[in-house]
Design a protein around this motif. Sequence first.
Motif, PDB file in Angstrom:
ATOM      1  N   VAL A   1       0.727  -1.279  -0.016  1.00 26.71           N
ATOM      2  CA  VAL A   1      -0.109   0.097  -0.035  1.00 26.71           C
ATOM      3  C   VAL A   1       0.943   1.270  -0.052  1.00 26.71           C
ATOM      4  CG1 VAL A   1      -1.796   1.377   1.405  1.00 26.71           C
ATOM      5  CG2 VAL A   1      -1.994  -1.061   1.034  1.00 26.71           C
ATOM      6  N   ALA A   2       1.946   1.279   0.757  1.00 25.46           N
ATOM      7  CA  ALA A   2       2.745   2.344   0.822  1.00 25.46           C
ATOM      8  C   ALA A   2       3.470   2.849  -0.409  1.00 25.46           C
ATOM      9  CB  ALA A   2       3.919   2.292   1.749  1.00 25.46           C
ATOM     10  N   ALA A   3       3.859   1.591  -1.398  1.00 30.19           N
ATOM     11  CA  ALA A   3       4.498   1.779  -2.326  1.00 30.19           C
ATOM     12  C   ALA A   3       3.417   2.229  -3.597  1.00 30.19           C
ATOM     13  CB  ALA A   3       5.198   0.363  -2.992  1.00 30.19           C
ATOM     14  N   LEU A   4       2.333   1.778  -3.530  1.00 30.53           N
ATOM     15  CA  LEU A   4       1.120   2.357  -4.415  1.00 30.53           C
ATOM     16  C   LEU A   4       0.945   3.813  -4.173  1.00 30.53           C
ATOM     17  CD1 LEU A   4      -1.068  -0.893  -4.496  1.00 30.53           C
ATOM     18  CD2 LEU A   4       0.355  -0.207  -6.237  1.00 30.53           C
ATOM     19  N   ALA A   5       0.807   3.998  -2.820  1.00 30.04           N
ATOM     20  CA  ALA A   5       0.429   5.393  -2.543  1.00 30.04           C
ATOM     21  C   ALA A   5       1.433   6.387  -3.131  1.00 30.04           C
ATOM     22  CB  ALA A   5       0.131   5.468  -1.072  1.00 30.04           C
ATOM     23  N   ALA A   6       2.698   5.853  -3.076  1.00 31.03           N
ATOM     24  CA  ALA A   6       3.935   6.696  -3.692  1.00 31.03           C
ATOM     25  C   ALA A   6       3.947   6.625  -5.014  1.00 31.03           C
ATOM     26  CB  ALA A   6       4.936   6.439  -2.855  1.00 31.03           C
ATOM     27  N   GLN A   7       3.172   5.862  -5.733  1.00 27.80           N
ATOM     28  CA  GLN A   7       3.313   5.768  -7.090  1.00 27.80           C
ATOM     29  C   GLN A   7       4.511   5.148  -7.387  1.00 27.80           C
ATOM     30  OE1 GLN A   7       1.751   9.239  -8.979  1.00 27.80           O
ATOM     31  NE2 GLN A   7      -0.355   8.447  -9.008  1.00 27.80           N
ATOM     32  N   ASP A   8       5.427   4.470  -6.775  1.00 31.02           N
ATOM     33  CA  ASP A   8       6.656   3.691  -6.893  1.00 31.02           C
ATOM     34  C   ASP A   8       6.277   2.308  -7.420  1.00 31.02           C
ATOM     35  OD1 ASP A   8       9.182   2.546  -6.980  1.00 31.02           O
ATOM     36  OD2 ASP A   8       9.628   3.675  -4.954  1.00 31.02           O
TER      37      ASP A   8
END
Length: 242
Positions: free
Chosen positions: A205-212
């Motif tokens: 989720v953190a990676a998706l929120a950062a669009q990484d």
Amino acid sequence: MQRAAVERNNEVIAAQLAPVGRETVQDRVYSELRRALIGGLFEPSQVLTIRGLADALVTSTMPVREALGRLITEKALEALPNRSVRVPPITLERIDDLLRARALIEGEAIALAATRMDPRQIATIETILGEWDEMRALKHKKDVDREVTLNQSFHFEIYRACGSAVLIPMIESLWLQSGPCIRVAIYAFSEAGEVDTAHYHRSIVAALAAQDAQAAREALVADISRPFAFLRDKLKLTAKAE
């Protein structure tokens, strides 16, 4: 004149095609067996008979036979000489093959989704994680069925955002083949006293929120690799003990 020709052509086509009605019994049987396999209701190496499944589903043998044929074609089941079928057994080769395919296909899907997911979609998967936390907080016996359902909902909410109509059926096929293995791993984690693994999903989720996209791919591979690695180690230990 042209309109009349079009109408005649439509009549010819209609005469050659069967009307599309409501979902058939075969479709419902197939959907239910498919759901059971993805959810790990059937164990690896478990033998299934047409008559036994027909009785359990309260239907005739014909739709069960046809549904099983479809699942055999999809490599979710194996045909046996005595007209029964079985869930493919867990082997080192199968574990490695499934993991490799899932890492490639699902890794690409989540990388695509990372640049496409909007705040509403991120909020949806965060809600699913919240339900996971609530389930984990309960004191009674672990609800494996609920955990499997939440895990599937979490992942496919992400994959549907990838924008690829080609990747989704491929992922569904891989989950169909992986379901029994993953269920075994969940039980094994529980028996071994493993801690909550929801933090793997939080990393996603953190990676998706950062669009990484790269971080999302790496977090996903770490998440799906864990149960396969656990099963691989368990198989190796069993082989040494024999």
